[in-house]
Motif scaffolding. Structure first.
Motif, mmCIF file in Angstrom:
data_model
loop_
_atom_site.group_PDB
_atom_site.id
_atom_site.type_symbol
_atom_site.label_atom_id
_atom_site.label_comp_id
_atom_site.label_asym_id
_atom_site.label_seq_id
_atom_site.Cartn_x
_atom_site.Cartn_y
_atom_site.Cartn_z
ATOM 1 N N THR A 39 0.841 -1.202 0.000
ATOM 2 C CA THR A 39 0.000 0.000 0.000
ATOM 3 C C THR A 39 0.875 1.249 0.000
ATOM 4 O O THR A 39 0.618 2.208 -0.741
ATOM 5 N N GLU A 357 -6.540 -2.651 8.742
ATOM 6 C CA GLU A 357 -7.405 -1.539 9.159
ATOM 7 C C GLU A 357 -7.029 -1.059 10.563
ATOM 8 O O GLU A 357 -6.972 0.140 10.833
ATOM 9 N N PHE A 373 -7.612 2.343 2.449
ATOM 10 C CA PHE A 373 -7.939 1.318 1.460
ATOM 11 C C PHE A 373 -8.227 1.909 0.078
ATOM 12 O O PHE A 373 -8.217 1.178 -0.918
ATOM 13 N N TRP A 376 -6.064 1.092 -2.918
ATOM 14 C CA TRP A 376 -6.196 -0.209 -3.578
ATOM 15 C C TRP A 376 -7.041 -0.115 -4.839
ATOM 16 O O TRP A 376 -6.861 -0.882 -5.777
#
Length: 806
Positions: A39, A357, A373, A376
């Motif tokens: 990420t 998370e 997120f 993504w």
């Protein structure tokens, strides 16, 4: 059929809860580590990807050659490049100039609100054609079309105007030399974080002095070009030097070949820092290392799953044999195992997403970003993660299925199933790969932290502690008189040692290159030198070591036309020694009379140790009045820094009440240069620990199964008189041999990898043996504990338990 697969998978998960827990835990930790790392990597690679024409947009960067040798490379271009390129070169669809270096920091005032702002640029109307930043208010075509207009961000609109209408309001901008009033002509949506330069004020380009529009000798703007479809950057780069010849009208740099490099917009963030580059850069080498770390951790986790599944295969041999007898085909068995692999991996992925998370707040604090997120779905990461997951499911499920489905049913039903030599070799190779990856990560982490420690502890050659740096005040009536008087008043404070005014401070790029040469150079070879404008107190205030001659002093009177240079400048000028340079005359760009070298300072680190020494010349600000002064440095003797800040602030208000009082402490400012390296080191260290944990978790279960299959053997050996040490040797030797092989592979691989990484630093730590010895010893003792703890249960059990059924 799917229902049967699911029922079988569910029963197997519940049948061995401990085994299932270890399997899912190892996979979940590996996936969590990889997801966090990837990420972050995806965020770093996502810079400037939001523009529709981004694939054809390039930044024009300046290069200077002497023959075939590249002598200088700047991220900026001159103000005159863009109009000349559009007029003389074919293939350019559009262009936009953004003056980021001209006045990047100004004091902004609206009514009684007065703030110093840093994200200021001057841009052409084409800025909103080239870039797709969203304009919430105003017209994209005309908002920057006329002088004295400014487009501001939504954050700035809220800050200055609260709930008022922003369009039409007047903001006053003050620099160290002038004040300008601009009308707000547009409000743009706050720029995303993943762009290479952040702007909150964009002033119309036509507000700049008119002569700059076509001027070729001031490289203080970014030029962006959009190429026509099918046009290659090399076409522009090859045509530029010939075109440039007719615009080289001044003596400066006339001996050099002027060129350009067109850097793709999306590559800017991860290319190495260049001169005149204002943005904080990423590090492509670090990103590649993190990608390797993420893949290594995932492989370690999946290797665990494969090894543990194969190790448990003896318990499932009868089940598989029975399925074969009742008619199950090999294809169906492989499908069943692949489905079970999918279920286990999916459960691990669900747990991993929950852990990610939960970890985001702490991870964001660690790296200083705001990841979520969303990255993504807005980048390539989503597709890559899906692909990696499916590949992992297939590989981790297919091999165990292949092993079991290849055996004859009769052998499995009789309980005579045993691993083949090929299967044993494969399992050993996987364990070796697992520990090789762990050891490479561990060695790499130690080298990274050693380099960080080296950079922080290395002597800089310049004083950075106990120094309060105040940002320069805005222009006002009797400015110079007020500045001199304030400086003298601050210098009289009992806790103050020295006060100096300068255009740059340590930790800051000097960022003012002038084309200079020796007066006696018959070839007239001009070269670029960084010129730092300062007063007579600067060299002493920053404790720069004079290795030849003297520094500036009021005692000598006329030092205005004198130069002090560093040792790198002496070598660049062609003098054989520091003493030879003393008294020599230098022609300095923009100065009519030659300037005399009166002193040489020892080379020091103006910026971080990532960068090599550069040729720097020091000149008094009175001889270069056009060069912007930016800082007032207050060097402390002793006392409380907070008290000094308050006292100096009171003095400031007496002279510059219309300028905001902004300051920083130099040691903290200098240390910020290592932030990216520190983040890289922390990420590597954290996830290396997790990788070792996963490896040891797998080793622990493998040893447990090995002890289980050899339980009777150990009982017989014990009855025959084998000692505990001999039993430990018999159970553990196989694993220690595998770990030893992994060490032999990992050590040279780590050495060459980190040598390559260190080559990116101009000043770097030496490779020491303990960087590799410590990881080996650490991994050995962790493995010894893991193996010893599990084998102890077998060694100290009573032989009767093992032989009761014999």
């Amino acid at each position: 059929m799917i229902r049967n697969y699911w029922t079988s998978a569910y029963k197997n998960l519940l049948k061995k809860k401990g085994f299932s827990f270890v399997n899912i835990l190892g996979l979940a930790i590996g996936m969590t580590s990889a997801l966090l790392i990837l990420t972050y990597v995806a965020y770093e690679y996502s810079f400037d990807t939001m523009h529709a024409k981004g694939d054809r947009t390039y930044r024009v960067e300046s290069t200077f050659y002497e023959g075939e040798v590249l002598t200088d490379y700047w991220a900026t271009s001159s103000f005159g490049y863009a109009p000349a390129m559009v007029q003389d070169l074919s293939g350019i669809e559009d262009c936009a100039r953004v003056a980021t270096q001209y006045q990047p920091e100004q004091i902004v005032k609206y009514k009684d609100l007065l703030c110093r702002e840093n994200y200021i640029a001057y841009a052409e109307p084409s800025f909103f054609r080239v870039f797709d930043y969203e304009l919430k208010e105003g017209d994209r075509e005309s908002c920057l079309a006329t002088p004295d207009k400014v487009v501001i961000s939504e954050r700035i609109a809220r800050k200055y105007f609260k709930n008022e209408e922003a369009l039409g309001k007047i903001l006053r901008f003050t620099t160290g030399s002038e004040t300008m009033a601009c009308e707000v002509s547009g409000v743009m949506k706050d720029m995303p974080h993943n762009v290479h330069v952040q702007y909150e004020f964009i002033i119309s380009f036509s507000s700049l002095p008119k002569f700059l529009d076509t001027y070729w000798y001031k490289h203080e703007c970014y030029t962006y070009v959009v190429l026509q479809p099918g046009v290659e950057p090399a076409q522009i780069e090859n045509a530029f030097p010939g075109m440039a010849e007719k615009y080289k009208t001044e003596e400066a740099l006339k001996n050099k070949i002027w060129g350009v490099r067109l850097l793709p917009l999306t590559d800017i963030h991860l290319t190495p820092q260049k001169a005149y580059e204002v943005e904080s850069k990423g590090n492509r080498s670090a990103m590649l290392a993190l990608i390797f770390a993420a893949i290594a951790i995932l492989c370690i986790a999946w290797i665990n799953y494969v090894n543990l599944t194969v190790a448990r295969s003896m318990e499932r041999a009868r089940e598989v044999g029975l399925r074969r007898v009742v008619g199950a085909t090999r294809k169906q068995l492989i499908s069943q195992f692949l489905f079970e692999s999918f279920v286990v991996n999916m459960l691990a992925l669900i747990v991993a997403i929950g852990l990610v998370e939960a970890a985001f707040p702490a991870f964001n604090t660690l790296i200083g970003k705001d990841l979520n997120f969303g990255i993504w779905f807005h980048t390539w990461l989503g597709l890559v993660l899906t692909g990696i997951f499916l590949i992992g499911v297939f590989l981790s499920g297919y091999y165990p299925a292949l092993i079991l489905s290849a055996k004859k049913p009769i052998k499995m039903l009789k309980g005579k199933f045993s691993h083949t030599k090929g299967g044993e070799r494969t399992r050993k190779v996987l364990v070796i790969l697992q520990y090789t990856a762990s050891l490479v990560l561990l060695c790499s982490t130690l080298v990274v932290f050693a380099q960080l420690r080296f950079m922080r502890n290395q002597a800089l050659g310049v004083k950075t502690d106990q120094t309060l740096v105040i940002k320069f005040p805005g222009y006002t009536d009797n400015f110079q008189t007020k500045l001199r008087t304030m400086k003298k008043e601050i210098a009289k404070l009992p806790s103050v040692d020295k006060v100096s005014v300068s255009s740059a401070v340590p930790g800051d790029e000097v960022a003012m290159f002038l084309s200079n040469r020796r007066l006696d150079d018959q070839m007239k070879q001009n070269r670029l030198y960084e010129v730092l404008s300062c007063d007579e107190d600067y060299l002493e205030a920053y404790d720069l070591e004079i290795v030849a001659g003297r520094g500036f002093s009021e005692e000598y009177g006329a030092d205005q036309n004198k130069l002090v240079v560093n040792e790198t400048s002496v070598r660049t000028l062609g003098y054989s020694s520091n003493e030879e340079a003393l008294g020599q005359l230098i022609l300095v760009e923009t100065v009519e009379e030659p300037m005399q070298i009166i002193g040489v300072v020892k080379d020091y680190h103006q910026q971080s140790l990532n960068k090599a020494y550069t040729p720097i010349m020091f000149a008094q600000s009175s001889i270069l009045p056009w060069m912007k002064q930016r800082y007032i440095s207050v060097v402390m003797k002793n006392g409380n820094p907070k008290e000094l800040v308050n006292t100096v602030g009171t003095i400031w208000d007496k002279y510059f009440i219309d300028s905001s009082y902004d300051y920083f402490f130099l040691d903290q400012y200098f240390d910020q240069q290592y932030k990216q390296d520190e983040i890289f080191g922390l990420i590597m260290g954290l996830f290396t620990i997790l990788a070792i944990f996963i490896s040891c978790l797998g080793l622990w279960v493998l040893v447990m199964f090995s002890c289980g299959t050899r339980f009777r053997e150990m009982g017989i050996r014990k009855v025959l008189g084998a000692s505990n040490g001999n039993l430990f040797y018999q159970l553990g030797k196989e694993f220690f041999v595998l770990i030893g092989i992994a060490m032999l592979i990992a050590l040279p691989l780590s050495w060459f990898t980190m040598q390559s990484w260190l080559s990116n630093y101009a000043f770097r730590t030496e490779m020491k043996g303990w960087f590799f010895l410590v990881p080996v010893v650490l991994l050995f003792f962790i493995s010894l504990f893991t193996i010893g703890w599990q084998t102890a249960k077998t060694i100290y059990s009573k032989p009767a338990r093992a032989l009761r059924y014999e």
